[in-house]
Motif scaffolding. Structure first.
Motif, PDB file in Angstrom:
ATOM      1  N   TYR A 265      33.195 -38.588 -23.463  1.00 37.17           N
ATOM      2  CA  TYR A 265      34.622 -39.187 -23.869  1.00 37.17           C
ATOM      3  C   TYR A 265      35.852 -37.216 -24.259  1.00 37.17           C
ATOM      4  O   TYR A 265      37.191 -37.568 -24.190  1.00 37.17           O
ATOM      5  CB  TYR A 265      35.676 -39.973 -24.921  1.00 37.17           C
ATOM      6  N   GLY A 266      35.320 -36.572 -24.413  1.00 42.52           N
ATOM      7  CA  GLY A 266      35.395 -35.203 -24.989  1.00 42.52           C
ATOM      8  C   GLY A 266      36.360 -35.354 -26.281  1.00 42.52           C
ATOM      9  O   GLY A 266      36.717 -34.616 -26.897  1.00 42.52           O
ATOM     10  N   VAL A 267      35.828 -36.166 -26.941  1.00 41.76           N
ATOM     11  CA  VAL A 267      36.098 -36.693 -28.502  1.00 41.76           C
ATOM     12  C   VAL A 267      34.816 -36.204 -29.177  1.00 41.76           C
ATOM     13  O   VAL A 267      33.589 -36.496 -29.172  1.00 41.76           O
ATOM     14  CB  VAL A 267      36.663 -38.175 -28.809  1.00 41.76           C
ATOM     15  N   ASP A 268      34.755 -35.356 -30.042  1.00 42.32           N
ATOM     16  CA  ASP A 268      33.817 -34.689 -31.136  1.00 42.32           C
ATOM     17  C   ASP A 268      34.279 -35.228 -32.252  1.00 42.32           C
ATOM     18  O   ASP A 268      35.208 -35.306 -33.420  1.00 42.32           O
ATOM     19  CB  ASP A 268      34.296 -33.263 -31.690  1.00 42.32           C
ATOM     20  N   LEU A 269      33.491 -36.323 -33.133  1.00 42.45           N
ATOM     21  CA  LEU A 269      33.265 -37.360 -34.205  1.00 42.45           C
ATOM     22  C   LEU A 269      32.800 -37.018 -35.470  1.00 42.45           C
ATOM     23  O   LEU A 269      31.937 -35.907 -35.096  1.00 42.45           O
ATOM     24  CB  LEU A 269      32.555 -38.040 -33.633  1.00 42.45           C
ATOM     25  N   GLU A 270      33.095 -36.582 -35.981  1.00 43.69           N
ATOM     26  CA  GLU A 270      34.167 -35.685 -37.401  1.00 43.69           C
ATOM     27  C   GLU A 270      33.013 -36.353 -38.811  1.00 43.69           C
ATOM     28  O   GLU A 270      33.499 -37.513 -38.513  1.00 43.69           O
ATOM     29  CB  GLU A 270      34.660 -35.233 -37.983  1.00 43.69           C
ATOM     30  N   PRO A 271      31.981 -36.457 -39.407  1.00 49.91           N
ATOM     31  CA  PRO A 271      30.825 -37.436 -39.911  1.00 49.91           C
ATOM     32  C   PRO A 271      32.147 -37.762 -41.667  1.00 49.91           C
ATOM     33  O   PRO A 271      32.764 -36.768 -41.350  1.00 49.91           O
ATOM     34  CB  PRO A 271      30.175 -36.191 -40.579  1.00 49.91           C
ATOM     35  N   GLU A 272      32.100 -38.821 -41.851  1.00 47.23           N
ATOM     36  CA  GLU A 272      33.052 -39.404 -42.655  1.00 47.23           C
ATOM     37  C   GLU A 272      31.828 -38.936 -43.870  1.00 47.23           C
ATOM     38  O   GLU A 272      32.225 -38.904 -45.777  1.00 47.23           O
ATOM     39  CB  GLU A 272      33.292 -40.270 -43.294  1.00 47.23           C
ATOM     40  N   VAL A 273      30.776 -39.498 -44.012  1.00 48.76           N
ATOM     41  CA  VAL A 273      29.456 -39.081 -44.872  1.00 48.76           C
ATOM     42  C   VAL A 273      29.336 -37.766 -45.482  1.00 48.76           C
ATOM     43  O   VAL A 273      29.310 -36.693 -44.450  1.00 48.76           O
ATOM     44  CB  VAL A 273      28.229 -39.851 -44.167  1.00 48.76           C
ATOM     45  N   ARG A 274      29.551 -37.434 -46.228  1.00 47.58           N
ATOM     46  CA  ARG A 274      28.372 -35.923 -46.970  1.00 47.58           C
ATOM     47  C   ARG A 274      27.241 -35.867 -46.738  1.00 47.58           C
ATOM     48  O   ARG A 274      26.092 -36.400 -47.229  1.00 47.58           O
ATOM     49  CB  ARG A 274      29.302 -35.973 -48.173  1.00 47.58           C
ATOM     50  N   ILE A 275      26.824 -35.020 -46.235  1.00 47.37           N
ATOM     51  CA  ILE A 275      25.200 -34.521 -46.323  1.00 47.37           C
ATOM     52  C   ILE A 275      24.582 -33.873 -47.390  1.00 47.37           C
ATOM     53  O   ILE A 275      25.399 -32.232 -46.916  1.00 47.37           O
ATOM     54  CB  ILE A 275      24.915 -34.243 -44.510  1.00 47.37           C
ATOM     55  N   ILE A 276      24.095 -33.998 -47.934  1.00 43.12           N
ATOM     56  CA  ILE A 276      23.694 -32.827 -49.251  1.00 43.12           C
ATOM     57  C   ILE A 276      22.076 -32.885 -49.153  1.00 43.12           C
ATOM     58  O   ILE A 276      21.325 -34.410 -48.910  1.00 43.12           O
ATOM     59  CB  ILE A 276      24.573 -33.424 -50.091  1.00 43.12           C
ATOM     60  N   GLY A 277      21.615 -31.771 -50.203  1.00 44.21           N
ATOM     61  CA  GLY A 277      20.784 -32.258 -50.027  1.00 44.21           C
ATOM     62  C   GLY A 277      19.406 -30.239 -49.334  1.00 44.21           C
ATOM     63  O   GLY A 277      20.370 -29.908 -47.966  1.00 44.21           O
ATOM     64  N   GLU A 278      18.163 -29.828 -49.441  1.00 42.45           N
ATOM     65  CA  GLU A 278      17.653 -29.313 -48.511  1.00 42.45           C
ATOM     66  C   GLU A 278      16.981 -29.691 -47.384  1.00 42.45           C
ATOM     67  O   GLU A 278      17.099 -30.967 -46.741  1.00 42.45           O
ATOM     68  CB  GLU A 278      16.868 -29.008 -49.576  1.00 42.45           C
ATOM     69  N   GLU A 279      17.651 -28.393 -46.474  1.00 41.19           N
ATOM     70  CA  GLU A 279      17.190 -28.845 -44.988  1.00 41.19           C
ATOM     71  C   GLU A 279      15.834 -28.228 -44.523  1.00 41.19           C
ATOM     72  O   GLU A 279      15.001 -27.810 -45.379  1.00 41.19           O
ATOM     73  CB  GLU A 279      18.319 -27.792 -44.080  1.00 41.19           C
TER      74      GLU A 279
END
Length: 279
Positions: A265-279
């Motif tokens: 659809y060409g739509v870039d979904l942006e996360p609402e949840v915050r991702i936190i921590g060591e990768e």
């Protein structure tokens, strides 16, 4: 952190602390800064996804910052109060305006931070002011206009400030009518959302001109699963932990959903949840 996050996932934090008042919070932050230890301030941990490697630094939980009072139609509460408790307090005082937000699982601080909303009521509709700590641990107060509320964002978004308190304006109402509305919103929520599973609620922000859940469903992703993480078959805007998911599993599902929806659809979904921590 899996014992504290709504997703029931996430590795350990180096330090976990719970504060009971603002003075304790400021004192602890000063001590951590003197030791060069980063601090993360969380409320009910409902809109965060902590990585499996956990958090290097100190997590400070504000759930015990839970004073609340009413003066006429104005309710003042500390940031650690849950939205459910705020709505319940308004009901007990025959104040209408909080019924729709009674099912938001987070804390007042988190709700103001992201302009949370439900069934047509957002924080911008009921907040009249808030108080926060700045980077130098000075206390400031914002008026409604100064919050710069937008779609799941506010003045506080992406700033290192700590919300301490918020004031809400409600209207006097009939207690039985308020109760009836709260029951109806709870029924609607139960019928349309996978409340029986661990989740953070809606994972993606609403894209302009679309609904994230509708795009995900139309893309054929309902039920898409990676180990214990799955796109809910009840509401495609939710990614749920069916029992044994890791944060990596949830992130993998999120990445796949974003890619498929963008490609279709060409739509870039942006996360609402915050991702936190060591990768």
């Amino acid at each position: 952190m899996s014992n504290y996050t709504a997703y029931k996932t996430g590795g350990s934090a180096d330090i976990l602390a719970k504060v009971e008042n603002t003075d304790q919070l400021i004192s602890l932050l000063k001590d951590l800064r003197s030791l060069n230890i980063p601090a993360y301030i969380f409320g009910n941990c409902t809109n965060i996804l902590v990585t499996d490697k956990g958090i290097r630094g100190a997590v400070i939980l504000t759930q015990k910052l839970n004073d609340i009072k009413a003066e006429d139609n104005i309710v003042t509460c500390q940031s650690g109060i849950s939205m459910a408790k705020l709505a319940g307090f308004a009901y007990e005082n025959s104040l209408t305006g909080a019924e729709a937000i009674s099912g938001i699982p987070g804390s007042v601080g988190g709700a103001v931070y992201m302009n949370a909303g439900s069934y047509g009521t957002q924080m911008e509709d009921i907040v009249i002011s808030s108080t926060y700590l700045d980077e130098d641990l000075n206390i400031h107060t914002l008026s409604l206009k100064e919050h710069e509320f937008g779609c799941r964002r506010s003045f506080y978004t992406d700033k290192p400030f700590i919300i301490l308190e918020a004031k809400f304006s409600f209207n006097k109402g009939d207690k039985e009518s308020i109760k009836k509305d709260m029951i109806e919103y709870a029924r609607r929520r139960k019928s349309s959302q996978p409340l029986e599973y661990a989740s953070c609620g809606s994972v993606f922000k609403r894209p302009l001109g679309h609904f994230a859940g509708k795009l995900i469903e139309d893309a054929g992703l309902k039920g898409y699963t990676v180990n214990g993480a799955s796109v809910s078959t009840k509401h495609a805007g939710f990614i749920i932990n069916t029992g044994n998911a890791t944060s990596k599993d949830i992130l993998t599902v999120m990445d796949t959903v974003k890619t498929v929806v963008y490609n279709k659809y060409g739509v870039d979904l942006e996360p609402e949840v915050r991702i936190i921590g060591e990768e």
